[in-house]
Write an enzyme that holds these catalytic residues in place. Structure first.
Site, PDB file in Angstrom:
ATOM      1  CB  THR A   1      61.876  10.055  49.906  1.00 12.33           C
ATOM      2  OG1 THR A   1      61.883  10.650  48.655  1.00 12.33           O
ATOM      3  CG2 THR A   1      60.693   9.301  50.360  1.00 12.33           C
TER       4      THR A   1
ATOM      5  CE1 TYR B   1      63.301   5.036  49.337  1.00 10.15           C
ATOM      6  CE2 TYR B   1      62.685   7.140  48.039  1.00 10.15           C
ATOM      7  CZ  TYR B   1      63.484   6.599  49.106  1.00 10.15           C
ATOM      8  OH  TYR B   1      64.022   7.429  49.723  1.00 10.15           O
TER       9      TYR B   1
HETATM   10  N1  UFG Z   1      67.110  12.190  34.961  1.00  6.29           N
HETATM   11  C1  UFG Z   1      67.465  12.085  33.514  1.00  6.29           C
HETATM   12  N2  UFG Z   1      68.492  11.287  33.007  1.00  6.29           N
HETATM   13  C2  UFG Z   1      69.135  10.352  33.895  1.00  6.29           C
HETATM   14  C3  UFG Z   1      68.680  10.602  35.246  1.00  6.29           C
HETATM   15  C4  UFG Z   1      67.670  11.433  35.750  1.00  6.29           C
HETATM   16  O1  UFG Z   1      66.863  12.979  32.828  1.00  6.29           O
HETATM   17  O2  UFG Z   1      69.937   9.785  33.502  1.00  6.29           O
HETATM   18  C5  UFG Z   1      66.234  13.285  35.213  1.00  6.29           C
HETATM   19  C6  UFG Z   1      65.006  12.548  35.958  1.00  6.29           C
HETATM   20  O3  UFG Z   1      64.026  12.335  35.195  1.00  6.29           O
HETATM   21  C7  UFG Z   1      64.599  13.610  37.005  1.00  6.29           C
HETATM   22  C8  UFG Z   1      65.731  14.271  37.177  1.00  6.29           C
HETATM   23  O4  UFG Z   1      66.819  14.069  36.184  1.00  6.29           O
HETATM   24  O5  UFG Z   1      63.849  14.597  36.353  1.00  6.29           O
HETATM   25  C9  UFG Z   1      66.339  14.003  38.693  1.00  6.29           C
HETATM   26  O6  UFG Z   1      66.543  12.663  38.803  1.00  6.29           O
HETATM   27  P1  UFG Z   1      67.227  11.816  39.877  1.00  6.29           P
HETATM   28  O7  UFG Z   1      67.275  10.587  39.469  1.00  6.29           O
HETATM   29  O8  UFG Z   1      68.756  12.347  40.242  1.00  6.29           O
HETATM   30  O9  UFG Z   1      66.403  12.247  41.200  1.00  6.29           O
HETATM   31  P2  UFG Z   1      64.910  12.014  41.524  1.00  6.29           P
HETATM   32  O10 UFG Z   1      64.239  13.322  41.537  1.00  6.29           O
HETATM   33  O11 UFG Z   1      64.321  11.123  40.761  1.00  6.29           O
HETATM   34  O12 UFG Z   1      64.861  11.258  43.004  1.00  6.29           O
HETATM   35  C10 UFG Z   1      64.945  11.859  44.229  1.00  6.29           C
HETATM   36  C11 UFG Z   1      65.619  10.891  44.966  1.00  6.29           C
HETATM   37  C12 UFG Z   1      64.932   9.807  45.303  1.00  6.29           C
HETATM   38  C13 UFG Z   1      63.303  10.554  45.750  1.00  6.29           C
HETATM   39  C14 UFG Z   1      62.941  11.357  44.641  1.00  6.29           C
HETATM   40  C15 UFG Z   1      61.563  11.919  44.862  1.00  6.29           C
HETATM   41  O13 UFG Z   1      66.897  10.440  44.722  1.00  6.29           O
HETATM   42  O14 UFG Z   1      65.242   8.960  46.557  1.00  6.29           O
HETATM   43  O15 UFG Z   1      63.922  12.404  44.334  1.00  6.29           O
HETATM   44  O16 UFG Z   1      60.638  12.198  44.089  1.00  6.29           O
HETATM   45  F1  UFG Z   1      62.554   9.475  46.051  1.00  6.29           F
END
Ligand code: UFG
Length: 349
Positions: free
Chosen positions: A118, A142
Site C-alpha cells: 500500500t 495498517y
Molecule cells: N474522502 C472524502 N469523503 C469520504 C471518503 C473519502 O472526502 O467519505 C476523501 C479522503 O479524505 C481522501 C480521498 O477521498 O482524500 C480518497 O479516500 P479513500 O478512502 O477512497 O482512499 P484513501 O486514499 O484514504 O485510501 C487508499 C487505500 C488505502 C491506503 C491509502 C494510502 O484505500 O488502503 O490509500 O494512503 F492505505
C-alpha cells in the site's frame, strides 16, 4: 499452464486478479475465509478453499494437495481508520498471516510470492510523485503492518530463497461489470463508491473530508488506478519474478485527482448530482498522494489502459447501478471482521 494460490481471492482486488489469471488460462485456487470476500466474486473455473490464514493445518493441507507456481497474498485487514482503533489486531493479523503463508509456500518449494501492499507505507511523503526510494514512514498501524510484512518477506528471500514482489497500490478503483464483479465492502469507506451510491440515492450525502488542504481546490489529491490495470500489473510481476529477484513497485494511474474532481466526474458520467456536504479533515489523510510508476513500466512493460478517471467512474457506475446491493450476500452492518473482537485488544503473546 501455471497454478496459483490466491489468498483473499474473493475480495475486491483479489477477485479481479483471479479473473485475469483464469482468463489467460492459469489455474487458480482461492483461499478465503469469506468474512470480507464474496463467494459470487470467484469465477466458476477457480477452486475455493474456505479457510482462515490463522489455521496452519488447513494451509499445510492446501500446499500438500496442490503444487503452486506462485502465491498472491491479498487477504488482510485494510482500513486505515479501523487500524487506528485496533492497532495490535491489525499488526498481529496482517504480519502473522503473511509470515505463515510465506513460510508454508517456501516449505512446499513454491518460491514466488506477490504481496498486496500500500501507499500507506509512505505516510506524509516529502515529495510527489512517490517513487520506490521515498522514505518509508507509515502513520497508521495498517501502513506499519504492511511495512513489517514487506520486511518479513526480505528475510524469507535471504534465508529461504523466496522471491517476492511487494506491490504498493495507490487508490484502487473501478470494476469489471461485464464479468459481474466490482467493489462491495462492508463498511464502505472509499470515495468513489460512496459518491456513486450517494448519486444513486443508496447512501447518505457524501461528506468531503476537508476543503482547506494546500491543493488547488482545497481537497485531497489521490492517484486512482483501475482495478483491471492493477490486475494486469500482477500478471506481469508474476512473470518478472521468474528473473529470480525480489522487487517492489509503486502502482498508480499516473495522475492526481482531487476529491472535488472525482465528484465532478461522477456527475459528468452519471448525469446526476452527487449530494454532498463539507466536514472536518479525516485524521491521517496526506494532502497529495501520487505514484511514480516508472519502475513498473520500465521493468515489466505495464501501461495503465483503463485508468482515465472518467473510464474508472463509468465502470464503477455500471457495477453499482446494476448491483445496488453489491453481491447481495450481506445482511448486517458494521465491520464483519472486528465486530466480534473487544475494542481494546491485549498485546498478542
Ligand atoms: N474522502 C472524502 N469523503 C469520504 C471518503 C473519502 O472526502 O467519505 C476523501 C479522503 O479524505 C481522501 C480521498 O477521498 O482524500 C480518497 O479516500 P479513500 O478512502 O477512497 O482512499 P484513501 O486514499 O484514504 O485510501 C487508499 C487505500 C488505502 C491506503 C491509502 C494510502 O484505500 O488502503 O490509500 O494512503 F492505505
Amino acid at each position: 499452464m501455471a497454478r496459483y494460490l490466491v489468498s483473499g481471492g474473493a475480495g475486491y482486488v483479489g477477485s479481479h486478479v483471479v479473473l485475469a489469471l483464469t482468463r489467460r488460462g492459469d489455474q487458480v485456487v482461492v483461499l478465503d475465509n469469506l468474512r470480507q470476500g464474496h463467494r459470487a466474486a470467484i469465477p466458476g473455473t477457480a477452486d475455493l478453499v474456505e479457510a482462515d490464514l490463522a489455521d496452519s493445518p488447513a494451509i499445510a493441507e492446501v500446499f500438500a494437495n496442490w503444487r503452486f507456481d506462485g502465491v498472491l497474498h491479498f487477504a488482510a485487514l485494510s482500513l486505515v481508520g479501523e487500524s487506528m482503533r485496533n492497532p495490535l489486531v491489525y499488526i498481529a493479523e496482517n504480519v502473522a498471516n503473511t509470515a505463515r503463508l510465506a513460510g508454508a509456500a517456501a516449505k512446499s518449494g513454491c518460491l514466488r510470492f506477490v504481496l498486496s501492499s500500500t501507499a500507506a507505507l509512505f505516510g506524509y511523503p516529502e515529495r510527489t510523485p512517490i517513487d520506490e526510494d521515498a522514505r518509508l514512514d507509515p502513520v497508521s498501524p495498517y501502513g506499519e503492518s504492511k511495512l513489517m510484512a514487506e520486511r518479513a518477506l526480505d528475510w524469507a528471500d535471504r534465508l529461504h530463497g523466496l522471491r517476492s514482489a511487494s506491490l504498493r497500490y495507490f487508490n484502487a478503483a473501478g470494476a469489471d461489470p461485464e464479468a459481474g464483479i466490482g467493489e462491495d465492502h462492508e463498511p464502505e469507506t472509499h470515495l468513489i463508491p460512496l459518491a456513486i451510491r450517494a448519486a444513486l440515492g443508496l447512501a447518505p450525502p457524501l461528506t468531503i473530508f476537508g476543503a482547506d488542504y494546500p491543493t488547488p481546490d482545497g481537497t485531497c489529491i489521490r492517484d486512482y488506478v483501475h482495478v483491471t490495470d492493477l490486475a494486469d500489473a500482477h500478471l506481469r510481476v508474476l512473470d518478472h519474478l521468474r528473473q529470480g529477484r525480489s522487487c517492489r513497485f509503486n502502482i498508480g494511474g499516473g495522475q492526481g485527482h482531487s476529491v472535488r474532481q472525482v465528484l465532478d466526474a461522477v456527475e459528468r458520467v452519471s448525469g446526476r448530482p452527487v449530494p454532498h456536504c463539507f466536514g472536518e479533515r479525516r485524521p491521517g489523510d496526506p494532502p497529495v498522494l501520487v505514484a511514480a510508476s516508472g519502475r513498473l513500466r520500465r521493468e515489466t512493460g505495464w501501461q495503465p489502459r483503463h485508468s482515465d478517471l472518467d473510464a474508472i467512474i463509468r465502470s464503477a457506475w455500471a457495477w453499482h447501478s446494476r448491483n445496488p446491493y453489491g453481491f447481495g450476500d450481506r445482511a448486517g452492518s458494521g465491520s464483519p471482521v472486528l465486530a466480534a473482537r473487544p475494542a481494546k485488544v491485549p498485546v498478542p503473546s
